[in-house]
Design an enzyme around this catalytic site. Structure first.
Site, short mmCIF file in Angstrom:
data_model
loop_
_atom_site.label_atom_id
_atom_site.label_comp_id
_atom_site.label_asym_id
_atom_site.label_seq_id
_atom_site.Cartn_x
_atom_site.Cartn_y
_atom_site.Cartn_z
N ASN A 9 6.49 -3.17 -9.75
CA ASN A 9 7.36 -2.95 -8.59
C ASN A 9 7.29 -4.21 -7.70
O ASN A 9 6.25 -4.51 -7.10
CB ASN A 9 6.86 -1.70 -7.85
CG ASN A 9 7.61 -1.42 -6.55
OD1 ASN A 9 8.12 -2.33 -5.90
ND2 ASN A 9 7.65 -0.15 -6.16
N ALA A 10 8.41 -4.95 -7.65
CA ALA A 10 8.43 -6.23 -6.94
C ALA A 10 8.13 -6.07 -5.45
O ALA A 10 7.50 -6.94 -4.84
CB ALA A 10 9.78 -6.90 -7.14
N LYS A 12 6.16 -3.77 -4.02
CA LYS A 12 4.71 -3.58 -3.86
C LYS A 12 3.97 -4.89 -4.05
O LYS A 12 3.04 -5.21 -3.31
CB LYS A 12 4.21 -2.62 -4.94
CG LYS A 12 4.26 -1.18 -4.59
CD LYS A 12 3.40 -0.47 -5.62
CE LYS A 12 3.55 1.01 -5.53
NZ LYS A 12 2.71 1.67 -6.54
N ASP A 68 -2.06 4.08 -6.23
CA ASP A 68 -1.14 5.21 -6.32
C ASP A 68 -0.95 5.73 -4.91
O ASP A 68 -1.90 5.78 -4.11
CB ASP A 68 -1.69 6.30 -7.24
CG ASP A 68 -0.57 7.21 -7.73
OD1 ASP A 68 0.56 6.73 -7.93
OD2 ASP A 68 -0.82 8.41 -7.90
N LYS A 171 5.50 -3.78 8.72
CA LYS A 171 5.11 -2.61 7.91
C LYS A 171 3.66 -2.75 7.43
O LYS A 171 2.87 -1.83 7.55
CB LYS A 171 6.07 -2.44 6.73
CG LYS A 171 5.69 -1.26 5.84
CD LYS A 171 6.58 -1.09 4.61
CE LYS A 171 5.99 -0.04 3.67
NZ LYS A 171 6.67 0.04 2.37
N ARG A 177 -0.54 1.18 2.49
CA ARG A 177 -0.92 0.19 1.50
C ARG A 177 -1.59 -1.01 2.16
O ARG A 177 -2.59 -1.53 1.65
CB ARG A 177 0.31 -0.26 0.69
CG ARG A 177 -0.04 -1.13 -0.51
CD ARG A 177 1.13 -1.33 -1.47
NE ARG A 177 1.65 -0.07 -1.96
CZ ARG A 177 2.74 0.54 -1.49
NH1 ARG A 177 3.46 -0.01 -0.55
NH2 ARG A 177 3.10 1.69 -1.97
P1 IMP Z 1 3.51 4.93 -6.64
O1 IMP Z 1 3.20 5.90 -7.74
O2 IMP Z 1 2.32 4.42 -5.96
O3 IMP Z 1 4.45 3.86 -7.08
O4 IMP Z 1 4.30 5.70 -5.50
C1 IMP Z 1 4.95 6.91 -5.74
C2 IMP Z 1 6.20 7.00 -4.93
O5 IMP Z 1 5.87 7.05 -3.54
C3 IMP Z 1 7.17 5.84 -5.07
O6 IMP Z 1 8.06 6.03 -6.12
C4 IMP Z 1 7.89 5.87 -3.75
O7 IMP Z 1 8.93 6.83 -3.79
C5 IMP Z 1 6.83 6.37 -2.81
N1 IMP Z 1 6.20 5.26 -2.10
C6 IMP Z 1 5.07 4.60 -2.45
N2 IMP Z 1 4.79 3.66 -1.54
C7 IMP Z 1 5.76 3.71 -0.63
C8 IMP Z 1 6.02 2.97 0.56
O8 IMP Z 1 5.31 2.04 0.96
N3 IMP Z 1 7.12 3.33 1.25
C9 IMP Z 1 7.95 4.33 0.86
N4 IMP Z 1 7.76 5.04 -0.24
C10 IMP Z 1 6.67 4.74 -0.98
#
Ligand code: IMP
Length: 193
Positions: A9-10, A12, A68, A171, A177
Site C-alpha cells: 500500500n503506497a 502506508k 495491521d 495526520k 500508525r
Molecule cells: P490494514 O489491514 O492494516 O491494511 O488496514 C485495514 C483497513 O483499515 C484498510 O483497508 C483501511 O480501510 C483501514 N485503514 C487502515 N489504516 C487506515 C488509515 O490510516 N486511515 C483510514 N483507514 C485506514
C-alpha cells in the site's frame, strides 16, 4: 538501516517512511521477490501483524515488520475492527466500506470511534509488538480527499477536520500508525545493534 515493511500500500509506505526518517530505508515484499498477497487470516490485529511479519521473515530471512489496523466503532460493538479492509466486500473497496459504515451509523448519536494499529517487528529472529491508538468520531458524510480508507469519515479528538483534510505530516503527528511507528523507532534507536 534497511527494513522490509510487509505492505504494498503506497499510502502506508509513504506515511511510515516519513515517520522513520532518513536513517531507515524501507523495502517492500515485491522488492524482495515476494509477489503474492501475504495471508492475514487471524481473528485479531496482533495475530495478523505477526502472521504477515512471520511470512515475510520465513521467505527472506531478513529483519522485517508488518502492521495491521482496525477502525473500532463504539456504537457497532467495535466493528469493523479486524475486518476493516473487508467490511463491505471481500475486496479492499474503500468507497463501499465507507458507505456501509455510514449506513450502519444512520440515526446513531454515539459516533465515537478509534483507529488501532499493531506493528509486529521481527529483528534478529525475535518478535516485538508495538501499538498506536487515536480516539475520535465518525462524521456523517465523507469530507476531504487526502489519505485513504476511512480517512474522509474520521475526525480525531481535539480537531474539527477529518484525516482526509490533513496533510500527511498533520495526520502522522496524531494518527494510530504514526504513534505505533514512533514506538517502533524508539525501540530501534534504544536497542541499536
Ligand atoms: P490494514 O489491514 O492494516 O491494511 O488496514 C485495514 C483497513 O483499515 C484498510 O483497508 C483501511 O480501510 C483501514 N485503514 C487502515 N489504516 C487506515 C488509515 O490510516 N486511515 C483510514 N483507514 C485506514
Amino acid at each position: 538501516m534497511k527494513l522490509i515493511f510487509a505492505t504494498n500500500n503506497a499510502h502506508k509506505l509513504a506515511e511510515v517512511q516519513a515517520v522513520l526518517g532518513d536513517g531507515y530505508t524501507l523495502a517492500t515484499p515485491r522488492d524482495c521477490g515476494v509477489e503474492e498477497e501475504i495471508p492475514e487470516t487471524q481473528p485479531t490485529l496482533e495475530g495478523n501483524a505477526l502472521q504477515k511479519a512471520r511470512y515475510l521473515h520465513e521467505r527472506t530471512g531478513l529483519d522485517c515488520f508488518a502492521d495491521d489496523t482496525g477502525l473500532e466503532v463504539a456504537a457497532l460493538g467495535g466493528a469493523p475492527g479486524v475486518r476493516s479492509a473487508r467490511y463491505a466486500t471481500e475486496g479492499h473497496d474503500f468507497a463501499a466500506n465507507n458507505r456501509l459504515l455510514l449506513r450502519n451509523l444512520e440515526g446513531r448519536e454515539d459516533r465515537r470511534a478509534r483507529f488501532r494499529t499493531v506493528i509486529a517487528l521481527i529483528r534478529g529472529g525475535e518478535e516485538h509488538l508495538f501499538e498506536g491508538i487515536v480516539e475520535g468520531r465518525i462524521v456523517d458524510r465523507e469530507t476531504g480527499c487526502e489519505g485513504f480508507g476511512y480517512d474522509p469519515l474520521f475526525v480525531p479528538d481535539g480537531y474539527d477536520r477529518t484525516f482526509a483534510e490533513m496533510t500527511p505530516d498533520q495526520k502522522n503527528a496524531v494518527s494510530h500508525r504514526g504513534r505505533a511507528v514512533r514506538r517502533l523507532v524508539d525501540f530501534l534507536r534504544t536497542n541499536e545493534r
